[in-house]
Design a protein around this motif. Sequence first.
Motif, PDB file in Angstrom:
ATOM      1  N   ILE A  64      29.885  24.718   5.324  1.00 43.40           N
ATOM      2  CA  ILE A  64      28.530  25.010   5.780  1.00 43.40           C
ATOM      3  C   ILE A  64      27.471  24.411   4.860  1.00 43.40           C
ATOM      4  CG2 ILE A  64      28.391  27.218   4.553  1.00 43.40           C
ATOM      5  CD1 ILE A  64      26.854  28.297   7.010  1.00 43.40           C
ATOM      6  N   VAL A  65      27.797  24.219   3.586  1.00 43.60           N
ATOM      7  CA  VAL A  65      26.827  23.657   2.646  1.00 43.60           C
ATOM      8  C   VAL A  65      26.602  22.174   2.908  1.00 43.60           C
ATOM      9  CG1 VAL A  65      26.375  23.196   0.201  1.00 43.60           C
ATOM     10  CG2 VAL A  65      27.353  25.385   0.904  1.00 43.60           C
ATOM     11  N   ASP A  66      27.603  21.504   3.449  1.00 44.27           N
ATOM     12  CA  ASP A  66      27.484  20.064   3.707  1.00 44.27           C
ATOM     13  C   ASP A  66      26.782  19.850   5.046  1.00 44.27           C
ATOM     14  OD1 ASP A  66      27.692  17.349   3.994  1.00 44.27           O
ATOM     15  OD2 ASP A  66      29.829  17.230   3.558  1.00 44.27           O
ATOM     16  N   GLN A  67      25.520  19.458   4.973  1.00 48.23           N
ATOM     17  CA  GLN A  67      24.720  19.267   6.180  1.00 48.23           C
ATOM     18  C   GLN A  67      24.183  17.840   6.274  1.00 48.23           C
ATOM     19  OE1 GLN A  67      24.177  21.574   8.669  1.00 48.23           O
ATOM     20  NE2 GLN A  67      25.718  22.777   7.585  1.00 48.23           N
TER      21      GLN A  67
ATOM     22  N   GLU B  82      47.431  20.942  -4.292  1.00 47.27           N
ATOM     23  CA  GLU B  82      46.489  21.098  -3.187  1.00 47.27           C
ATOM     24  C   GLU B  82      45.449  19.987  -3.252  1.00 47.27           C
ATOM     25  OE1 GLU B  82      46.462  25.910  -2.577  1.00 47.27           O
ATOM     26  OE2 GLU B  82      45.130  25.090  -4.110  1.00 47.27           O
ATOM     27  N   ILE B  83      44.997  19.525  -2.090  1.00 51.27           N
ATOM     28  CA  ILE B  83      43.933  18.535  -2.038  1.00 51.27           C
ATOM     29  C   ILE B  83      42.858  18.984  -1.065  1.00 51.27           C
ATOM     30  CG2 ILE B  83      45.471  16.621  -2.624  1.00 51.27           C
ATOM     31  CD1 ILE B  83      45.323  15.724   0.331  1.00 51.27           C
ATOM     32  N   TRP B  84      41.633  18.525  -1.291  1.00 53.27           N
ATOM     33  CA  TRP B  84      40.556  18.684  -0.319  1.00 53.27           C
ATOM     34  C   TRP B  84      39.654  17.460  -0.419  1.00 53.27           C
ATOM     35  CZ3 TRP B  84      41.122  21.461  -4.747  1.00 53.27           C
ATOM     36  CH2 TRP B  84      40.053  21.499  -5.657  1.00 53.27           C
ATOM     37  N   GLN B  85      39.041  17.091   0.695  1.00 53.08           N
ATOM     38  CA  GLN B  85      38.314  15.836   0.747  1.00 53.08           C
ATOM     39  C   GLN B  85      37.349  15.810   1.920  1.00 53.08           C
ATOM     40  OE1 GLN B  85      42.078  13.414   2.143  1.00 53.08           O
ATOM     41  NE2 GLN B  85      40.257  12.513   3.115  1.00 53.08           N
ATOM     42  N   ALA B  86      36.436  14.840   1.876  1.00 57.92           N
ATOM     43  CA  ALA B  86      35.569  14.557   3.018  1.00 57.92           C
ATOM     44  C   ALA B  86      36.352  13.787   4.070  1.00 57.92           C
ATOM     45  CB  ALA B  86      34.351  13.757   2.563  1.00 57.92           C
ATOM     46  N   ASN B  87      35.819  13.770   5.294  1.00 56.42           N
ATOM     47  CA  ASN B  87      36.467  12.982   6.338  1.00 56.42           C
ATOM     48  C   ASN B  87      36.089  11.508   6.191  1.00 56.42           C
ATOM     49  OD1 ASN B  87      33.902  12.609   7.518  1.00 56.42           O
ATOM     50  ND2 ASN B  87      34.200  14.222   9.031  1.00 56.42           N
TER      51      ASN B  87
ATOM     52  N   LYS C 290      41.418   7.942   4.595  1.00 57.03           N
ATOM     53  CA  LYS C 290      40.606   7.610   3.430  1.00 57.03           C
ATOM     54  C   LYS C 290      39.225   8.247   3.582  1.00 57.03           C
ATOM     55  CE  LYS C 290      39.161   3.790   0.459  1.00 57.03           C
ATOM     56  NZ  LYS C 290      39.149   2.326   0.269  1.00 57.03           N
ATOM     57  N   PRO C 291      38.810   9.038   2.588  1.00 53.50           N
ATOM     58  CA  PRO C 291      37.503   9.703   2.698  1.00 53.50           C
ATOM     59  C   PRO C 291      36.355   8.717   2.543  1.00 53.50           C
ATOM     60  CG  PRO C 291      38.463  10.080   0.540  1.00 53.50           C
ATOM     61  CD  PRO C 291      39.503   9.356   1.336  1.00 53.50           C
ATOM     62  N   GLY C 292      35.253   9.002   3.195  1.00 54.91           N
ATOM     63  CA  GLY C 292      34.070   8.161   3.086  1.00 54.91           C
ATOM     64  C   GLY C 292      33.206   8.563   1.901  1.00 54.91           C
ATOM     65  N   ALA C 293      32.364   7.643   1.466  1.00 57.16           N
ATOM     66  CA  ALA C 293      31.352   7.971   0.456  1.00 57.16           C
ATOM     67  C   ALA C 293      30.287   8.853   1.106  1.00 57.16           C
ATOM     68  CB  ALA C 293      30.729   6.691  -0.090  1.00 57.16           C
ATOM     69  N   TYR C 294      29.562   9.606   0.263  1.00 60.92           N
ATOM     70  CA  TYR C 294      28.523  10.464   0.834  1.00 60.92           C
ATOM     71  C   TYR C 294      27.381  10.659  -0.161  1.00 60.92           C
ATOM     72  CZ  TYR C 294      31.017  14.113  -1.827  1.00 60.92           C
ATOM     73  OH  TYR C 294      31.639  14.843  -2.811  1.00 60.92           O
ATOM     74  N   PRO C 295      26.163  10.909   0.346  1.00 62.62           N
ATOM     75  CA  PRO C 295      25.030  11.182  -0.541  1.00 62.62           C
ATOM     76  C   PRO C 295      25.125  12.601  -1.092  1.00 62.62           C
ATOM     77  CG  PRO C 295      24.349  11.372   1.739  1.00 62.62           C
ATOM     78  CD  PRO C 295      25.772  10.892   1.770  1.00 62.62           C
ATOM     79  N   TRP C 296      24.630  12.804  -2.324  1.00 61.87           N
ATOM     80  CA  TRP C 296      24.776  14.144  -2.898  1.00 61.87           C
ATOM     81  C   TRP C 296      23.539  14.643  -3.639  1.00 61.87           C
ATOM     82  CZ3 TRP C 296      26.361  15.100  -8.351  1.00 61.87           C
ATOM     83  CH2 TRP C 296      26.366  13.946  -9.133  1.00 61.87           C
ATOM     84  N   GLY C 297      22.440  13.910  -3.612  1.00 62.90           N
ATOM     85  CA  GLY C 297      21.158  14.446  -4.043  1.00 62.90           C
ATOM     86  C   GLY C 297      20.963  14.623  -5.525  1.00 62.90           C
TER      87      GLY C 297
END
Length: 234
Positions: A107-110, A94-99, A139-146
């Motif tokens: 819902i947590v990703d705002q 199974e895989i999961w990823q950002a767009n 290909k998923p993008g990078a994202y900020p994570w605090g």
Amino acid sequence: MSLIYPLDGLSAYPKHLSPDYKSTVKRSPTRPLILAPHTLSELTGPIYGHDAIQEFDNDLTKQGKGGEPLGERIIVHGHILDEDKRPVPDALVEIWQANACGRYVHIVDQHPAPLDPNFTGAGRTVTDKNGYYKFITVKPGAYPWGNHYNAWRPNHIHFSVFGHSFLSRLVTQMYFPGDYLFPFDPIFNSVPDAKDRDRMVSTFDLDNTVPDWALAFRFDIVLRGREQTPPDLD
């Protein structure tokens, strides 16, 4: 496919307490671990999902009702292997990823990046008799994570590999070669040895790149032993 950790593979495991990865300070054990004997149901209990694979579960570009998702289409493929590099057939992957914009459908990703109505960010497949799997995605993008000031996660895809019992699971992350965020990511660097970190990085695969359609990346997962793929601390 047991996750009973062999002593010769411990170098591949991330440090439970990695102070640069701030949440580990709160959740890492402060006392010695207690080994509990495994029950029969844990060792033999079934994992549900192998027989529930739908037609486009391994093609994340065909799951939207309004068309294909935006972003760079890619092929991610490889083999699931045991410690002797033998193929592991019939493993649920199974895989999961950002767009492509670095946003999860959760819902947590705002964070202020757009959601893609044609991208769920999740897929699954079962390995064939040669332990081979294949996904088509973007290909998923990078994202900020605090985690710290100006913290960004490198482009990555989460992997979960299930065998045939509750204990036969490995969760890891696949990264892309040459990512400039590697030196700044405490999750990636929680794996202490550079050679072990390299086993979380896919390789560009020109031979399986489809002309005018999609780039290919190979990511073989070794479940245990000296060359095992490090598990996920996230």
